[in-house]
Scaffold this active site. Sequence first.
Site, PDB file in Angstrom:
ATOM      1  N   VAL A  70     -23.990  19.916   8.904  1.00  0.00           N
ATOM      2  CA  VAL A  70     -23.919  21.388   8.895  1.00  0.00           C
ATOM      3  C   VAL A  70     -22.590  21.861   8.296  1.00  0.00           C
ATOM      4  CG1 VAL A  70     -24.154  23.477  10.275  1.00  0.00           C
ATOM      5  CG2 VAL A  70     -25.424  21.429  10.933  1.00  0.00           C
ATOM      6  N   ARG A 126     -13.284  13.347  11.564  1.00  0.00           N
ATOM      7  CA  ARG A 126     -12.586  12.191  12.151  1.00  0.00           C
ATOM      8  C   ARG A 126     -12.061  11.263  11.067  1.00  0.00           C
ATOM      9  NH1 ARG A 126     -17.282  10.497  16.217  1.00  0.00           N
ATOM     10  NH2 ARG A 126     -18.367  10.841  14.255  1.00  0.00           N
ATOM     11  N   LYS A 184     -25.883  24.165  20.374  1.00  0.00           N
ATOM     12  CA  LYS A 184     -26.731  24.688  21.467  1.00  0.00           C
ATOM     13  C   LYS A 184     -26.405  24.063  22.805  1.00  0.00           C
ATOM     14  CE  LYS A 184     -28.607  21.623  18.703  1.00  0.00           C
ATOM     15  NZ  LYS A 184     -29.157  21.459  17.392  1.00  0.00           N
ATOM     16  N   GLY A 231     -32.398  26.613  13.884  1.00  0.00           N
ATOM     17  CA  GLY A 231     -31.780  26.411  12.562  1.00  0.00           C
ATOM     18  C   GLY A 231     -31.631  27.685  11.763  1.00  0.00           C
ATOM     19  N   GLY A 259     -31.069  13.997   8.405  1.00  0.00           N
ATOM     20  CA  GLY A 259     -30.030  14.819   9.069  1.00  0.00           C
ATOM     21  C   GLY A 259     -30.587  15.806  10.078  1.00  0.00           C
ATOM     22  N   GLU A 296     -30.341  14.764  16.425  1.00  0.00           N
ATOM     23  CA  GLU A 296     -29.041  14.852  17.087  1.00  0.00           C
ATOM     24  C   GLU A 296     -28.365  13.478  17.032  1.00  0.00           C
ATOM     25  OE1 GLU A 296     -27.772  17.857  18.423  1.00  0.00           O
ATOM     26  OE2 GLU A 296     -29.457  18.450  17.204  1.00  0.00           O
ATOM     27  N   ASP A 310     -32.839  18.906  23.662  1.00  0.00           N
ATOM     28  CA  ASP A 310     -32.363  19.848  22.636  1.00  0.00           C
ATOM     29  C   ASP A 310     -33.195  21.143  22.668  1.00  0.00           C
ATOM     30  OD1 ASP A 310     -30.902  20.395  19.971  1.00  0.00           O
ATOM     31  OD2 ASP A 310     -33.015  20.587  19.431  1.00  0.00           O
ATOM     32  N   LYS A 355     -31.976  25.134  23.588  1.00  0.00           N
ATOM     33  CA  LYS A 355     -32.282  26.328  22.780  1.00  0.00           C
ATOM     34  C   LYS A 355     -33.085  27.349  23.599  1.00  0.00           C
ATOM     35  CE  LYS A 355     -32.307  23.512  18.606  1.00  0.00           C
ATOM     36  NZ  LYS A 355     -33.140  22.614  17.805  1.00  0.00           N
ATOM     37  N   GLY A 363     -31.415  20.924   9.285  1.00  0.00           N
ATOM     38  CA  GLY A 363     -31.022  20.560   7.923  1.00  0.00           C
ATOM     39  C   GLY A 363     -29.768  21.314   7.514  1.00  0.00           C
TER      40      GLY A 363
END
Length: 440
Positions: A14, A45, A105, A134, A187, A190, A201, A205, A302
């Site tokens: 993202v 990182r 979320k 999304g 992608g 999670e 997930d 939401k 995505g």
Amino acid sequence: MKPVKIGILGLGTVGCGTVNVLVRNGQEISRRAGREIKIVQASARDLDKKRPCSTDGIKLVADPREIVRNPEIEIVVELIGGHDVALELVLEAIANGKHVITANKALIAIHGNEIFAQAQKKGVMVAFEAAVAGGIPIIKSVREGLAGNRIEWIAGIINGTSNFILSEMRDKGADFADVLKEAQRLGYAETDPAFDVEGVDAAHKLTILAAIAFGIPLKFKQAYIEGISRITRMDVQYAEELGYRLKLLGIARRAGGGVELRVHPTLIPERRLIANVEGAMNAVLVKGDAVGPTMFYGAGAGAEPTASAVIADLVDVVRTLTADPNHRVPHQAFQPDALTDTPILPIEEVETSYYLRLHALDRPGVLADVTRILADQQISIEAILQKEPSIGEDTVPVIILTQRVKEKNMNEAIKRLEKLSSIKRQVARIRLEHLNADWK
Ligand code: NDP
Ligand code: HSE
């Protein structure tokens, strides 16, 4: 006017999508926001990792705290995920007077009450459009577009990975594990894909949607959560023969003095639009008393679809930077002092229809025993179907569709059915919703 300086925490799927869209559509976005939006710092990182976005002109740092402490930065965009490091960073950014945008979320569902209270105190905005469905602007639609309604219920396909898995299993007979790997490659999934397939997930939401639809605090811990990992191809096929599609639905509904908050595999009549939402696409049905049923559809995951929502928040925040905090849209749609603590109903009190699959010995009287147990629990049968036994099996699969009944009655009936000597194996149960326009 001077550009608004922003910092991005996390340059993964993202984060990079957001950089790419902000650069590509920079002029259009500035024309809308009224000011140029400039990414001055971003964190990851591993600073040596090759990334699918250009970071020219952006100072990259390994320590995200540098961004939340940078006095130049007005808006922090949190795209790391999880709710430990992300929570610390978001709270520090707020404490430092920065506005926050997040796609996270888990963070909002679990810590949103605390985050919004801190943001309220500091007079800063916390925007989270990308956290639900999304690229679909569902937060803005419920919070603003439907503000004249008493929302009655929401039912949504709000996890792209699970929907992708169910679609590929149905259409291509693909194997669960293979499709999950593909969702990870694309992608969608999670970091821990169990969050997707176990319904967590979607529950994050749904918790957020319920809060802004009903004006209640975020109550993730009280959500009922069941994922798709125990779904068999046999049930998908039998349900199809009866005219139903299987979807992982999140349902939030006002009922019986409380709110239902539940995520579970759900059979839906195949003629419903939402039953035909395939792949990683999401769709959210919202029923308002004035508008009636509305449906919002689009990419639920995505890089760029999610970036679309992150940037919509950026534009909103930039537009209202100079507005008095009391005249901004409230974080949870309702004024903070007007939230009501409506209880979440335990799943035992929830009423739905059911699909049951029993494996019964093929002998006289078995169905009579089954229907007697259902009748004892006030369960009316809608349809009953006996399938051919599989080769080598001494039982026949019996599929029963029921009318609406409370979950506690169904639990009792299943317990008694499983005790019958003529019923072998566990009884499989899938909840079924018709999602009629007149459902209240
Ligand atoms: P990614 O895993 O692709 O990216 C995470 C980024 O954060 C990476 O740049 C990573 O660094 C960095 N990071 C990870 N852990 C830490 C840490 N402990 N400290 C500092 N930096 C860290 O995640 P996504 O982009 O997929 O997701 C980001 C957020 O957006 C999540 O909250 C997710 O739920 C949400 N979301 C994702 C969607 C999607 O389709 N992917 C859709 C909607 C929301 P490095 O790159 O060096 O590893
Ligand atoms: N893992 C999530 C999904 C990403 O599959 O829907 C979007 O929130």
